[in-house]
Design a protein around this motif. Sequence first.
Motif, PDB file in Angstrom:
ATOM      1  N   GLY A 155       0.830  -1.211   0.000  1.00 37.39           N
ATOM      2  CA  GLY A 155       0.000   0.000   0.000  1.00 37.39           C
ATOM      3  C   GLY A 155       0.858   1.251   0.000  1.00 37.39           C
ATOM      4  N   ILE A 173      -4.263   1.946  -4.563  1.00 37.74           N
ATOM      5  CA  ILE A 173      -4.668   0.544  -4.435  1.00 37.74           C
ATOM      6  C   ILE A 173      -6.010   0.266  -5.106  1.00 37.74           C
ATOM      7  CG2 ILE A 173      -3.231  -0.111  -2.471  1.00 37.74           C
ATOM      8  CD1 ILE A 173      -5.511   0.539  -0.604  1.00 37.74           C
ATOM      9  N   VAL A 185      -3.186  -6.545  -0.507  1.00 43.68           N
ATOM     10  CA  VAL A 185      -2.388  -5.362  -0.179  1.00 43.68           C
ATOM     11  C   VAL A 185      -1.589  -5.615   1.094  1.00 43.68           C
ATOM     12  CG1 VAL A 185      -2.488  -2.946   0.551  1.00 43.68           C
ATOM     13  CG2 VAL A 185      -3.855  -3.719  -1.387  1.00 43.68           C
TER      14      VAL A 185
END
Length: 452
Positions: free
Chosen positions: A189, A200, A216
């Motif tokens: 991220g 993202i 993520v």
Amino acid sequence: MIATESTAVRAARTTESASMSGSTTVVQGAGVTRPLAELADAGLEIPVLGGATVRHVNLDLAASAPALSVVAAHVVKLLPYYSSVHRGSGYPSQATTALVEEARVSVGRHVGARDGDLVVFTRNTTEALNLLATAVPGETVVLDIEHHANLLPWRDRRVVVARGSIADTLAALEAELAARPAALLSVTGASNVTGEVLPIAELARIAHAYGARIAVDAAQLLPHRRIDLVASDLDYVAFSGHKAYAPFGSGALVGRADWLDAAPAFLAGGGAVEHVAVDDVAWKTGADRHEAGTPNVVGILALARALAELERLGDAAREAHEAQLTERLHEGLEALPGVRVIRGFDDADDRLAIATIELEHGSVGLVAAALGAEHGISVRAGRFCAHPFFDRVSTRSNGLRASLGAGSTVDDVDRFLDALGRLIAEGPAFEYSRTPGGWCPVTDDRPRPVID
Ligand code: PLP
């Protein structure tokens, strides 16, 4: 210890400046003079070389953050009730079981878990991503900017070298997924080296367009920005309590159940099974399948409490607090001669309060050691477990990273900039030697803390 007159003179000057800057907040210009949240190390006085003490400046939060004071207090309050979960017949055990299951719900809610998503408690992000790696039914695409925790676990891994801009990197990822399908795209991220935040939701759109899921690595992002699985259309998120002001040894993987239910139990043992015979095992599904053994109850409850406190502080307030510090940090670094701030992307318009620099001359390891030993300022030198990325974007063998958070103030930034400027201009005041563990003062007269 130092033998020359000149270094002794400099030592005296450094000690004087350290004790001056450690005593009160001297703020020039606008900025956040108070922490947004109190951390357990607030006001900590530490010794520096030569006998003085100074207020500790902790600029190593990206590695591991002290507990929020409310989290530390919460842990103390829950300890009398600490007991085994799921198996005990007594009141404390039942209370502990209920608290852990409530924590599972609130941690899931914090990251926008959907109905049916699993919240699996792990030791940290590394373990969460290793768990997911056992469950991926196919290849995983990653960028070369990843922390090793998101680079090494994947069995069938394809690495895309990031480009000089986020826009070109997204295009490169899209081309990779279009050329050959993958089961998963796993991205950070935010970079733990540069603090640059990746888009993202846009990455999720690209992954899904080519039939891949997205995970993520939110080890850096989650402590500083709100993540929402639904809003960003993410399939999995992994994070660590110790970077989110809950350093009690827990982390989590949150996301879709089907792959995890089909994967082998991450740990084999009690709690993960419905039934065991000598020659047969019926494994559970759900989070239990991967959480065999006695869980880290304290860590789990601390993580849940920390996330609740981050919510109470407010997403906008956290972002605004850190944005001011980030701006001051970067402006100050860019003004220092011989310092280059490392960047991965020329179009990254959002970054966390992290900056990694390289020095035109001298060793960042030595500077980091002197910041700690002479100025009471904690930073980190190295390649930050992101060797491929660091080696590509830096011209030097190591960088020096400063990272801030909700407990930081403009005084912390200014103390760092001032000390760094002096060390670059004048060098350390004491003598250091290079050891297998890094640069160390030749004579270290700082007493260790007495903790009974
Ligand atoms: N991912 C990123 C981006 C990190 O910065 C780190 C740690 O620094 C990790 C993963 C690994 O986190 P942990 O050591 O808590 O497993």
